[in-house]
Design a protein around this motif. Sequence first.
Motif, short mmCIF file in Angstrom:
data_model
loop_
_atom_site.label_atom_id
_atom_site.label_comp_id
_atom_site.label_asym_id
_atom_site.label_seq_id
_atom_site.Cartn_x
_atom_site.Cartn_y
_atom_site.Cartn_z
N GLN A 41 0.81 -1.22 0.00
CA GLN A 41 0.00 0.00 0.00
C GLN A 41 0.85 1.27 0.00
O GLN A 41 0.43 2.28 -0.54
CB GLN A 41 -0.97 -0.01 1.19
CG GLN A 41 -2.07 -1.03 1.04
CD GLN A 41 -2.86 -0.85 -0.25
OE1 GLN A 41 -3.30 0.24 -0.58
NE2 GLN A 41 -3.00 -1.93 -1.01
N GLU A 42 2.05 1.19 0.61
CA GLU A 42 2.92 2.36 0.59
C GLU A 42 3.32 2.71 -0.85
O GLU A 42 3.42 3.88 -1.22
CB GLU A 42 4.20 2.12 1.40
CG GLU A 42 3.98 1.79 2.85
CD GLU A 42 3.84 0.30 3.09
OE1 GLU A 42 4.43 -0.52 2.36
OE2 GLU A 42 3.11 -0.07 4.02
N ALA A 45 0.30 4.36 -2.56
CA ALA A 45 0.13 5.73 -2.07
C ALA A 45 1.20 6.65 -2.64
O ALA A 45 0.91 7.80 -3.00
CB ALA A 45 0.18 5.75 -0.54
N SER A 46 2.42 6.16 -2.77
CA SER A 46 3.51 6.97 -3.31
C SER A 46 3.25 7.35 -4.76
O SER A 46 3.42 8.50 -5.16
CB SER A 46 4.84 6.22 -3.19
OG SER A 46 5.86 6.92 -3.82
N GLN A 48 0.33 7.42 -6.27
CA GLN A 48 -0.84 8.28 -6.35
C GLN A 48 -0.51 9.72 -5.97
O GLN A 48 -1.03 10.65 -6.56
CB GLN A 48 -1.97 7.75 -5.48
CG GLN A 48 -2.61 6.51 -6.03
CD GLN A 48 -3.63 5.89 -5.09
OE1 GLN A 48 -3.63 6.17 -3.90
NE2 GLN A 48 -4.49 5.05 -5.63
N SER A 49 0.38 9.91 -5.00
CA SER A 49 0.69 11.27 -4.56
C SER A 49 1.76 11.93 -5.41
O SER A 49 1.68 13.12 -5.69
CB SER A 49 1.13 11.26 -3.09
OG SER A 49 2.38 10.61 -2.96
N ARG A 50 2.76 11.17 -5.83
CA ARG A 50 3.90 11.77 -6.52
C ARG A 50 3.89 11.54 -8.03
O ARG A 50 4.46 12.32 -8.78
CB ARG A 50 5.18 11.19 -5.93
CG ARG A 50 6.41 11.92 -6.33
CD ARG A 50 7.57 11.53 -5.49
NE ARG A 50 8.74 12.29 -5.93
CZ ARG A 50 9.97 11.98 -5.66
NH1 ARG A 50 10.22 10.92 -4.95
NH2 ARG A 50 10.95 12.72 -6.09
N ASP A 62 1.52 12.97 -15.07
CA ASP A 62 1.68 12.01 -13.98
C ASP A 62 3.13 11.65 -13.71
O ASP A 62 3.41 10.66 -13.06
CB ASP A 62 0.92 10.71 -14.32
CG ASP A 62 -0.57 10.93 -14.40
OD1 ASP A 62 -1.07 11.89 -13.78
OD2 ASP A 62 -1.24 10.15 -15.08
N TYR A 64 7.39 12.78 -12.71
CA TYR A 64 8.32 13.72 -12.10
C TYR A 64 9.73 13.35 -12.57
O TYR A 64 9.97 12.22 -12.98
CB TYR A 64 8.23 13.69 -10.57
CG TYR A 64 8.65 12.37 -9.96
CD1 TYR A 64 9.96 12.16 -9.55
CD2 TYR A 64 7.73 11.34 -9.78
CE1 TYR A 64 10.36 10.95 -9.00
CE2 TYR A 64 8.11 10.13 -9.22
CZ TYR A 64 9.42 9.95 -8.83
OH TYR A 64 9.82 8.76 -8.28
#
Length: 90
Positions: A41-42, A45-46, A48-50, A62, A64
């Motif tokens: 899940q980490e 989440a990473s 999805q956020s970054r 989407d 970086y």
Amino acid sequence: ANWPTIGQTQLMARGSALRDGIAMAEAVDFPKTGVLPQVPQEAVASVQSRGYPDFMQKAKPDTYMSEKVLGVLFRRCLSLDADLEAAMPF
């Protein structure tokens, strides 16, 4: 610096890398074993956020610019490819 905290952070990073490695190995073995891998899940989440690192060549909004070795090598290869194309006479 707070050495115990630094040590714990490094151990947590190693644990995360180990979990990610196990998940990747399970994904690669899926055709043989039939066991679906569990995505940490980490990691979800990473992303999805970054977003995704640029070397994965996903849609621009989407992504970086990855400052890690793989990202730097990716961009250098792109620039070498562009230089070779520019040097071609035809």
